[in-house]
Design an enzyme around this catalytic site. Structure first.
Site, short mmCIF file in Angstrom:
data_model
loop_
_atom_site.label_atom_id
_atom_site.label_comp_id
_atom_site.label_asym_id
_atom_site.label_seq_id
_atom_site.Cartn_x
_atom_site.Cartn_y
_atom_site.Cartn_z
N THR A 133 0.85 -1.19 0.00
CA THR A 133 0.00 0.00 0.00
C THR A 133 0.88 1.24 0.00
O THR A 133 1.98 1.25 0.57
CB THR A 133 -0.95 0.03 1.21
OG1 THR A 133 -0.21 0.25 2.42
CG2 THR A 133 -1.74 -1.28 1.31
N GLY A 181 2.36 2.30 -2.61
CA GLY A 181 3.52 1.82 -3.35
C GLY A 181 3.91 2.66 -4.54
O GLY A 181 4.70 2.22 -5.37
N SER A 225 5.40 5.73 -4.38
CA SER A 225 6.52 6.65 -4.16
C SER A 225 7.31 6.21 -2.93
O SER A 225 6.86 5.36 -2.15
CB SER A 225 6.03 8.10 -3.97
OG SER A 225 5.30 8.22 -2.76
N GLY A 226 8.49 6.81 -2.76
CA GLY A 226 9.28 6.63 -1.55
C GLY A 226 9.60 5.19 -1.21
O GLY A 226 9.97 4.39 -2.07
N ILE A 227 9.47 4.85 0.07
CA ILE A 227 9.80 3.52 0.55
C ILE A 227 8.92 2.47 -0.12
O ILE A 227 9.39 1.38 -0.47
CB ILE A 227 9.66 3.45 2.09
CG1 ILE A 227 10.73 4.34 2.75
CG2 ILE A 227 9.78 2.01 2.58
CD1 ILE A 227 10.54 4.51 4.26
N GLY A 228 7.64 2.79 -0.30
CA GLY A 228 6.73 1.83 -0.92
C GLY A 228 7.14 1.46 -2.33
O GLY A 228 7.15 0.28 -2.70
N TYR A 282 1.56 12.54 14.88
CA TYR A 282 2.25 11.55 14.05
C TYR A 282 2.90 10.49 14.93
O TYR A 282 2.76 9.27 14.69
CB TYR A 282 3.29 12.23 13.18
CG TYR A 282 4.16 11.29 12.38
CD1 TYR A 282 3.62 10.49 11.39
CD2 TYR A 282 5.53 11.19 12.63
CE1 TYR A 282 4.42 9.60 10.66
CE2 TYR A 282 6.34 10.33 11.91
CZ TYR A 282 5.77 9.53 10.92
OH TYR A 282 6.55 8.67 10.21
#
Length: 251
Positions: free
Chosen positions: A12, A14, A16-19, A150
């Protein structure tokens, strides 16, 4: 043989970034990868960058109707989930005194409610021996000024992960937490802070990390791959702090 040959992996957030880095790594290791994201253009672009092993579903992690539709589509097209990386999240930064109800509801709606019900609704599709990875954060244990809601949301993620690990162990399903430290991802541009504040926060974070730098999405993908694969078959309920030593420096 690659680590994830013939596995069905869902990531999920997915696009951009780490995903995205993790989805690419999973695909390179032999998995069929389904990514989700809120914007169709971003999802389509990410699927193209991952390659033929990937497909995308447009879904808002905070919208339970979207989650139901996503799970049903995966059931119809793939029949099971072997790896579930619940990565979608937001990171609005504000101190207690400046956190309003709308911001609080947004961060808990995506990071906690969305994550909780994504896992719950995916349970019937999780295969015996499946690996679930929850994207948490080092702030789930550390108190950083300006990260009030956060940090609280990520502490909730840690609790959900550890409870789910205990409940699902009898089914052969492993649940672990990936807790990144400061990582070079687009999420910092979505904190709601002015660029000057983002730059200052970044410099402070980097100076606090014993390794002296930000991590990369690819480095987080390496950890996610380990947790997804049979190489971590005796690990469940763990909180893997991929943070350049930041947590131990503050404890």
């Amino acid at each position: 043989m690659s680590n994830l040959d013939n596995k069905i992996a869902v990531v999920t957030g997915g696009n951009s970034g780490i995903g995205l880095a993790t989805a690419k790594r999973f695909a390179a290791e032999g998995a069929k990868v389904i990514i989700t994201g809120r914007r169709k253009e971003a999802v389509d672009e990410a699927v193209t960058s991952i390659g033929a092993a990937a497909s995308g579903i447009v879904a808002d992690a905070a919208n339970l109707a979207d989650t139901d539709r996503m799970i049903e589509q995966i059931r119809e097209e793939y029949g099971r989930i072997d790896v579930l990386f619940i990565n979608a999240g937001v990171a609005p930064m504000a101190p207690f005194a400046e956190t309003d109800e709308a911001s609080f509801d947004q961060v808990f709606g995506i990071n906690v409610k969305g994550l909780f019900f994504t896992l719950q609704k995916a349970l019937p599709l999780l295969s015996s021996g499946a690996s679930v990875i929850l994207n948490a954060s080092v702030v789930n244990k550390l108190g950083f000024p300006g990260a009030s809601a956060y940090a609280a949301s990520k502490a909730a993620v840690r609790s959900i992960g550890q409870t789910a690990a205990a409940e699902l162990a009898s089914q052969g399903i492993r649940v672990n937490l990936l807790s990144p430290g400061p990582i070079e991802t687009p999420i910092y541009g979505k904190t709601g802070l002015p660029q000057e504040a983002i730059d200052g926060m970044g410099e402070k974070f980097a100076n606090s990390v014993p390794l002296g730098r930000f991590g990369s999405p690819d480095e987080m993908a390496n950890v996610a791959l380990f947790l997804a694969s049979d190489e971590s078959s005796y690990i469940t309920g763990a909180d893997i702090q991929a943070d350049g030593g930041l947590t131990q420096a503050f404890t």
